[in-house]
Each structure stands twice: as C-alpha cells, then as structure tokens.
Design an enzyme around this catalytic site. Structure first.
Site, PDB file in Angstrom:
ATOM      1  N   ARG A 100      49.225  27.752  34.007  1.00  0.00           N
ATOM      2  CA  ARG A 100      48.657  26.670  33.206  1.00  0.00           C
ATOM      3  C   ARG A 100      49.301  26.635  31.828  1.00  0.00           C
ATOM      4  NH1 ARG A 100      42.164  26.429  34.575  1.00  0.00           N
ATOM      5  NH2 ARG A 100      42.393  25.359  36.573  1.00  0.00           N
TER       6      ARG A 100
ATOM      7  N   ARG B 225      55.310  40.984  32.496  1.00  0.00           N
ATOM      8  CA  ARG B 225      54.269  40.942  33.533  1.00  0.00           C
ATOM      9  C   ARG B 225      53.977  39.511  34.002  1.00  0.00           C
ATOM     10  NH1 ARG B 225      50.887  45.798  33.779  1.00  0.00           N
ATOM     11  NH2 ARG B 225      51.744  47.357  32.354  1.00  0.00           N
TER      12      ARG B 225
ATOM     13  N   GLY C  56      39.782  26.856  29.509  1.00  0.00           N
ATOM     14  CA  GLY C  56      39.702  27.274  30.901  1.00  0.00           C
ATOM     15  C   GLY C  56      38.588  26.560  31.628  1.00  0.00           C
ATOM     16  N   THR C  57      38.231  27.118  32.770  1.00  0.00           N
ATOM     17  CA  THR C  57      37.155  26.571  33.583  1.00  0.00           C
ATOM     18  C   THR C  57      35.968  27.525  33.550  1.00  0.00           C
ATOM     19  OG1 THR C  57      38.100  27.589  35.567  1.00  0.00           O
ATOM     20  CG2 THR C  57      38.701  25.302  35.103  1.00  0.00           C
TER      21      THR C  57
ATOM     22  N   GLU D  60      35.963  35.847  29.741  1.00  0.00           N
ATOM     23  CA  GLU D  60      36.816  36.326  28.654  1.00  0.00           C
ATOM     24  C   GLU D  60      36.278  36.168  27.239  1.00  0.00           C
ATOM     25  OE1 GLU D  60      38.945  35.697  32.269  1.00  0.00           O
ATOM     26  OE2 GLU D  60      38.123  34.087  31.043  1.00  0.00           O
TER      27      GLU D  60
ATOM     28  N   ASP E 137      32.735  24.400  38.885  1.00  0.00           N
ATOM     29  CA  ASP E 137      31.795  24.594  39.987  1.00  0.00           C
ATOM     30  C   ASP E 137      30.421  24.833  39.375  1.00  0.00           C
ATOM     31  OD1 ASP E 137      31.298  27.884  40.248  1.00  0.00           O
ATOM     32  OD2 ASP E 137      33.215  27.331  39.369  1.00  0.00           O
TER      33      ASP E 137
END
Length: 240
Positions: A29, A48, A94-95, A186, A209
């Site tokens: 993203r 990474r 974010g979600t 987070e 969701d």
C-alpha cells in the site's frame, strides 16, 4: 533526516525521509500511494521488503512507509523514524474492524485514543495506566479537511489488540460496551512512541469489516475505500 544514517531496519543510504510520514501496515500500500499520488519519488527503504518512499504532493515533501502488523513492528519503525531520521508527524492509515453498531462498511474512523490489551506500555515503567492519545493539531486538521470535503468522521477510542483470532469471541462485546468504536493492531504503540519523543501522531481508518454485523469488504472494495481515505489525509500531510 540525518545524513548517511542507517538502522537495522531502515537503510536509506542518504535518501531523503520527510518530517511527515504516512504509515500503512502493508508495504504494498505504501508503494500504491507513492505510485498514485506522489511525484519525483525516491525509494528510501527495501530492508525486509518494508518499502519506504519520499515524493512531492502539491509542493510538499511527504514520505510513506509500511509498518507491518502489530504493535511490536509498528512501534519499532516509529522509533527509528523519529529518533534516527527526524520524523515529526506520523499518520497511520489503514483498515479497522467495526465494533460500534453505528459504524458501517467504508465509514472513516479517527482514533482520538487507543485502548490496548498489549503489554507494550509496561516497558515505560509508568506509575499508573497511560492512555495513548492522538495529537490535537493532526486530529483537528483532519476534522477540518473532512468538513471541506463534506465527509463524515467517526472520532473516538479504538482498540489496538495483539490478538486477531480470539479464544474468547465475547471479548469484542466488552470493548464495544465501553464505547470503543473499532479494533486494529498498531495505534497504541505508535501514539506512545510519538508521545515519549514529543512528536505528533494520528491514526485514520476505513471500516473494512464489522465484528457484529457479519459484513466485510472485498479486496477490490478495500482498494477503493483506501483511495478515498488517502484523499482525505494527503492534503493534511501536505499542510504540515
């Protein structure tokens, strides 16, 4: 940023990291944001595969970087970005999973505070219970931009949980009963690291969701919803 500084997890080798950074969990993203919205982009991290980019948005330099999932990963990157590279404004994007029955898919949630079931805050050895909160200058700027765009925000407490698959599903209802709007993984860590360093942090989410309504977005729908959230946050980032 500090010239020619590399850390174990971020190695820009002299590439610029802006004072304002957007922090999606997914490094792909971060790449999408850089490819879609930024000009004159330079990639500053591949360590990474946690991709980081810096570019121009409406005349301002903005960085974007993935953090991975969970407080341990996100707080590690937040610490290095702040203390090694001079980042001053961290905006998580974010979600989240809805807990409040007032939320529907695609609604935008802004975390004014972040409760948590994580042990992360204990390492500060505070003589009490710390409440991780958003930075008012960032929160108020997002609220103002939302009004300009005629968007409705849902502002309140979120849960930053260490657990995705719970042994006791009834835990979610207990958080909802306390007025917690949504769950993610987070924000409490990012807010705490930022507060300890005296810099600003904010988290903005799209509901992907809902834990009680039994609905969730498709991958294509999440991409569209994420785009709308970005167009809310980017003007704020450019104004800092």
């Amino acid at each position: 940023m500090t010239e020619n500084v590399n850390t174990p997890h971020i190695a820009p080798h002299g590439a610029e990291i802006a004072e304002t950074i957007l922090l999606p969990g997914d490094p792909l993203r971060a790449k999408f944001i850089a490819d879609t919205y930024l000009q004159n982009v330079v990639q500053f991290n591949t360590v990474r595969n946690m991709f980081g980019f810096t570019g121009d948005y409406k005349g301002s330099r903005i960085s974007v970087m993935g953090t991975g999932m969970g407080i341990p990963s996100a707080s590690l990157y937040a610490h290095e970005l702040i203390h090694s590279f001079g980042v001053k404004n961290l905006i998580r994007i974010g979600t989240c999973g809805g807990l409040s029955t007032n939320l529907d898919l695609f609604d935008i949630v802004v975390a004014s505070a972040a409760s948590t079931d994580s042990n992360f805050l204990h390492h500060y050895k505070l003589p009490g219970t710390y409440a991780p909160t958003a930075s008012w200058p960032l929160l108020s700027a997002v609220a103002k931009e939302a009004k300009t765009q005629n968007l409705t925000l849902n502002v309140g407490n979120v849960l930053s949980s260490d657990v995705f698959y719970r042994a006791d599903p009834s835990d979610a209802q207990k958080w909802a009963d306390m007025g917690v709007l949504a769950v993610e993984m987070e924000t409490a860590g990012i807010y705490s690291v930022a507060a300890a360093a005296g810099v600003q942090a904010l988290s903005v989410f799209t509901v992907s969701d809902h834990l009680f309504k039994g609905v969730e977005t498709t991958a294509d729908e999440r991409q569209t919803a994420f785009t709308g959230m970005m167009e809310l946050v980017l003007p704020v980032a450019a104004s800092l």
